[in-house]
Enzyme design. Structure first.
Site, PDB file in Angstrom:
ATOM      1  N   GLU A  41       0.838  -1.199   0.000  1.00  0.00           N
ATOM      2  CA  GLU A  41       0.000   0.000   0.000  1.00  0.00           C
ATOM      3  C   GLU A  41       0.874   1.250   0.000  1.00  0.00           C
ATOM      4  OE1 GLU A  41      -2.725   2.453   3.165  1.00  0.00           O
ATOM      5  OE2 GLU A  41      -2.464   0.301   3.470  1.00  0.00           O
ATOM      6  N   ASP A  45       0.824   3.807  -3.126  1.00  0.00           N
ATOM      7  CA  ASP A  45       0.435   5.198  -2.918  1.00  0.00           C
ATOM      8  C   ASP A  45       1.405   6.139  -3.635  1.00  0.00           C
ATOM      9  OD1 ASP A  45      -1.003   7.410  -1.348  1.00  0.00           O
ATOM     10  OD2 ASP A  45       1.050   7.667  -0.671  1.00  0.00           O
ATOM     11  N   ASN A 114      -7.349   1.210   0.385  1.00  0.00           N
ATOM     12  CA  ASN A 114      -5.992   0.751   0.695  1.00  0.00           C
ATOM     13  C   ASN A 114      -5.625  -0.480  -0.125  1.00  0.00           C
ATOM     14  OD1 ASN A 114      -5.784   2.800   2.573  1.00  0.00           O
ATOM     15  ND2 ASN A 114      -6.193   1.499   4.334  1.00  0.00           N
ATOM     16  N   GLU A 117      -4.612   0.585  -3.598  1.00  0.00           N
ATOM     17  CA  GLU A 117      -3.233   1.076  -3.610  1.00  0.00           C
ATOM     18  C   GLU A 117      -2.239  -0.082  -3.532  1.00  0.00           C
ATOM     19  OE1 GLU A 117      -3.488   5.552  -1.745  1.00  0.00           O
ATOM     20  OE2 GLU A 117      -3.154   3.883  -0.362  1.00  0.00           O
TER      21      GLU A 117
END
Length: 222
Positions: A41, A45, A114, A117
């Site tokens: 994650e 991101d 999440n 990502e």
């Protein structure tokens, strides 16, 4: 847009996809089997922000930084990313603890966002930048012209939407200082979420300073 099964079949290392779907609550119930998706994650991101920022920079050469930041925020916020997961029906494939599942975890916007990502991070590791970019273009960078023509939300509205989707309360704004003569005052305002300062901003009035503080806080959630 690929379904979950179609996407997983494109992976060279299918274990990466399983890792991307592994919530920390499942790891707590199944110690030693594998790690959670939190590292993926984190990576996803950063990859997402870079690819979206570059795409918007190239797509809108005449737009100023403020417009690009606001549009990017709407493309990569929790609501947008959770919708990607919903469209792919990812919720039913996420590895969750029984308690998290019973508490509605498969529909939780934060968990879904999440996971999206984390999948981007997994794609980056498995296929490089091009693999992550293809996924982002197919699922996030869609209808950009139409989205750009809509009225973009101001930073205060955006940050409130984002933090509340993550389960926090309404952001609070606190005046830190007020300096200068009446005709040329400068206000400095701090934004606080869940007791934590997320940024400060300055402006010639309280409203402008609060928007600046909110824009600063947005960077921490993108």
């Amino acid at each position: 847009m690929k379904t979950y099964i179609e996407l997983k079949n494109t992976f060279g290392d299918k274990g990466l996809m399983d890792l991307a779907l592994t919530h920390r609550s499942w790891v707590n119930e199944n110690p030693g089997k594998r790690r959670s998706n939190e590292r993926l994650e984190f990576l996803g991101d950063a990859v997402l922000e870079f690819i979206v920022s570059n795409a918007l920079y190239q797509k809108f050469p005449l737009k100023e930084e403020g417009f690009l930041t606001a549009l990017r925020a709407q493309l990569v916020n929790t609501i947008s990313l959770s919708q990607v997961a919903i469209n792919m029906d990812l919720g039913k494939y996420i590895y969750l603890s029984k308690g998290e599942e019973d508490g509605g975890g498969r529909e939780n916007p934060s968990i879904l966002a999440n996971t999206t990502e984390a999948i981007i991070g997994a794609l980056f590791l498995d296929k490089g930048t091009s693999g992550a970019e293809t996924f982002i273009k197919d699922n996030i960078l869609v209808d950009l012209e139409a989205k750009a023509k809509k009225e973009l939300k101001d930073p205060k509205s955006l940050i409130q939407e984002i933090v509340q989707s993550k389960g926090f309360g309404t952001p609070k704004y606190r005046v830190l200082s007020e300096e200068g003569p009446d005709h040329a005052k400068v206000f400095t305002i701090e934004i606080v979420v869940d007791g934590q300062s997320l940024g400060t901003g300055a402006g010639k009035n309280k409203s402008e300073a609060a928007q600046s503080a909110a824009a600063s806080a947005l960077e921490k959630f993108l």
